[in-house]
Design a protein around this motif. Structure first.
Motif, mmCIF file in Angstrom:
data_model
loop_
_atom_site.group_PDB
_atom_site.id
_atom_site.type_symbol
_atom_site.label_atom_id
_atom_site.label_comp_id
_atom_site.label_asym_id
_atom_site.label_seq_id
_atom_site.Cartn_x
_atom_site.Cartn_y
_atom_site.Cartn_z
ATOM 1 N N LEU A 118 0.835 -1.283 -0.061
ATOM 2 C CA LEU A 118 0.131 -0.023 -0.018
ATOM 3 C C LEU A 118 0.759 1.224 -0.284
ATOM 4 O O LEU A 118 0.446 2.507 0.173
ATOM 5 N N TYR A 119 2.110 1.031 -0.146
ATOM 6 C CA TYR A 119 3.133 2.208 -0.172
ATOM 7 C C TYR A 119 3.501 2.925 0.974
ATOM 8 O O TYR A 119 3.543 4.289 0.807
ATOM 9 N N PHE A 120 3.491 2.209 2.175
ATOM 10 C CA PHE A 120 3.730 2.749 3.388
ATOM 11 C C PHE A 120 5.132 2.382 3.613
ATOM 12 O O PHE A 120 5.362 1.090 3.402
ATOM 13 N N ASP A 121 5.860 3.270 4.316
ATOM 14 C CA ASP A 121 7.084 2.826 4.869
ATOM 15 C C ASP A 121 6.718 2.373 6.445
ATOM 16 O O ASP A 121 6.083 2.799 7.214
ATOM 17 N N VAL A 122 7.497 1.215 6.580
ATOM 18 C CA VAL A 122 7.070 0.429 7.779
ATOM 19 C C VAL A 122 8.248 0.167 8.731
ATOM 20 O O VAL A 122 9.289 0.125 8.519
ATOM 21 N N GLU A 123 7.849 0.525 10.033
ATOM 22 C CA GLU A 123 8.988 0.207 10.953
ATOM 23 C C GLU A 123 8.238 -0.833 12.001
ATOM 24 O O GLU A 123 7.106 -0.945 12.491
ATOM 25 N N ILE A 124 9.024 -1.818 12.289
ATOM 26 C CA ILE A 124 8.521 -2.943 13.235
ATOM 27 C C ILE A 124 9.360 -2.890 14.552
ATOM 28 O O ILE A 124 10.606 -2.853 14.491
ATOM 29 N N HIS A 125 8.767 -2.552 15.428
ATOM 30 C CA HIS A 125 9.289 -2.391 16.892
ATOM 31 C C HIS A 125 9.010 -3.759 17.932
ATOM 32 O O HIS A 125 7.966 -4.037 18.112
ATOM 33 N N LEU A 126 10.032 -4.477 18.144
ATOM 34 C CA LEU A 126 9.933 -5.409 18.938
ATOM 35 C C LEU A 126 9.921 -4.894 20.437
ATOM 36 O O LEU A 126 11.253 -4.284 20.726
ATOM 37 N N ILE A 127 8.974 -4.749 21.260
ATOM 38 C CA ILE A 127 8.979 -4.146 22.576
ATOM 39 C C ILE A 127 9.298 -4.962 23.685
ATOM 40 O O ILE A 127 8.461 -6.242 23.688
ATOM 41 N N GLN A 128 9.523 -4.577 24.888
ATOM 42 C CA GLN A 128 9.389 -5.269 26.210
ATOM 43 C C GLN A 128 8.857 -4.413 27.104
ATOM 44 O O GLN A 128 8.626 -5.005 28.386
ATOM 45 N N ASN A 129 8.397 -3.128 26.954
ATOM 46 C CA ASN A 129 7.655 -2.458 27.656
ATOM 47 C C ASN A 129 6.639 -1.347 26.995
ATOM 48 O O ASN A 129 7.119 -1.137 25.902
ATOM 49 N N CYS A 130 5.879 -0.710 27.632
ATOM 50 C CA CYS A 130 4.684 0.197 27.122
ATOM 51 C C CYS A 130 5.580 1.374 26.521
ATOM 52 O O CYS A 130 5.299 1.936 25.610
ATOM 53 N N GLN A 131 6.375 1.840 27.179
ATOM 54 C CA GLN A 131 7.078 3.024 26.789
ATOM 55 C C GLN A 131 7.797 3.044 25.569
ATOM 56 O O GLN A 131 8.037 4.140 24.889
ATOM 57 N N GLN A 132 8.342 1.854 25.106
ATOM 58 C CA GLN A 132 8.905 1.441 23.957
ATOM 59 C C GLN A 132 7.879 1.772 22.881
ATOM 60 O O GLN A 132 8.359 1.741 21.946
ATOM 61 N N MET A 133 6.799 1.641 23.160
ATOM 62 C CA MET A 133 5.552 1.824 21.988
ATOM 63 C C MET A 133 5.227 3.447 22.176
ATOM 64 O O MET A 133 5.032 4.019 21.133
ATOM 65 N N VAL A 134 5.055 4.106 23.441
ATOM 66 C CA VAL A 134 4.734 5.329 23.499
ATOM 67 C C VAL A 134 5.701 6.273 22.922
ATOM 68 O O VAL A 134 5.297 7.328 22.354
ATOM 69 N N SER A 135 7.033 6.139 23.163
ATOM 70 C CA SER A 135 8.102 6.964 23.095
ATOM 71 C C SER A 135 8.058 7.516 21.392
ATOM 72 O O SER A 135 8.125 8.617 20.831
ATOM 73 N N PRO A 136 8.405 6.227 20.480
ATOM 74 C CA PRO A 136 8.120 6.578 19.258
ATOM 75 C C PRO A 136 7.102 7.451 18.776
ATOM 76 O O PRO A 136 7.326 8.181 17.870
ATOM 77 N N LEU A 137 5.801 7.072 19.242
ATOM 78 C CA LEU A 137 4.563 7.623 18.679
ATOM 79 C C LEU A 137 4.675 8.985 19.162
ATOM 80 O O LEU A 137 4.221 10.036 18.259
ATOM 81 N N GLN A 138 5.124 9.381 20.457
ATOM 82 C CA GLN A 138 5.297 10.843 20.830
ATOM 83 C C GLN A 138 6.140 11.592 19.736
ATOM 84 O O GLN A 138 5.894 12.822 19.659
#
Length: 198
Positions: free
Chosen positions: A32-52
């Motif tokens: 669909l022509y999106f650039d993709v980042e896959i994050h293998l996370i071990q805590n919630c902050q590792q999801m929240v920080s890149p989104l912020q």
């Protein structure tokens, strides 16, 4: 949607054994022509920080996709023996007034591929009361062009009280289509997939 790339697709994986599933979704998003980042996370902050970080910068794409693959419960994601984050708090990162104003017209698609057993209790007279307190009315009003997709395994569906996959839309004034038509400059662009292991 005419920009190339069409935007960013973030896939957050909380269970390493589900990394292949994330790669399959990454393949779809690339098509669909999106650039993709896959994050293998071990805590919630590792999801929240890149989104912020993304939310506080000017956004160039036509759409944003955020996907979580892992455990969940009671409208929350759940990581590593009980660390949790409310789904509405994750989506709220992109609420009006909390992110760059370039997101105001951008469709934001959130996909939560996890269990989401909604909290409930049975009253003294055997009535079931479903607890929807995690979702605030003000939150609904401050999210524009936001799509939240819930999925769960078929096994979880059979065990649960009938929670089927669903899409919730907030402040949406038109349907969302990923037009299969290709922009003119498609030959000059190759989408990317990055794997980030925290």
């Amino acid at each position: 949607m005419e920009s190339i790339p069409r935007g960013k697709a973030f896939i957050f994986v909380a269970v390493k054994e589900l990394l292949n599933e994330a790669k399959r979704f990454a393949s779809v998003y690339r098509q669909l022509y999106f650039d993709v980042e896959i994050h293998l996370i071990q805590n919630c902050q590792q999801m929240v920080s890149p989104l912020q970080i993304v939310a506080n910068q000017a956004y160039q794409g036509n759409a944003l996709i955020v996907m979580y693959i892992g455990h969940g419960y009671d409208e929350k994601i759940w990581i590593n023996d009980g660390e949790e984050q409310r789904i509405c708090n994750i989506v709220d990162i992109f609420s009006v007034g909390k992110c760059d104003n370039t997101f105001s017209g951008v469709p934001k698609i959130f996909v939560f591929n996890c269990c989401r057993n909604i909290g409930y209790h049975v009253t003294d007279d055997d009535q079931i009361f479903i607890d929807m307190s995690p979702i605030s009315r003000n939150w609904h009003n401050n999210n524009t062009r936001t799509y939240i997709c819930y999925t769960c395994s078929e096994e979880e569906f059979e065990k649960s009280s009938g929670q089927r996959p669903e899409i919730r839309q907030f402040m949406v004034t038109r349907d969302l289509y990923f037009n299969p038509g290709q922009p003119e400059n498609i030959k000059n662009y190759v989408t990317s997939v990055k794997l980030i292991e925290n």
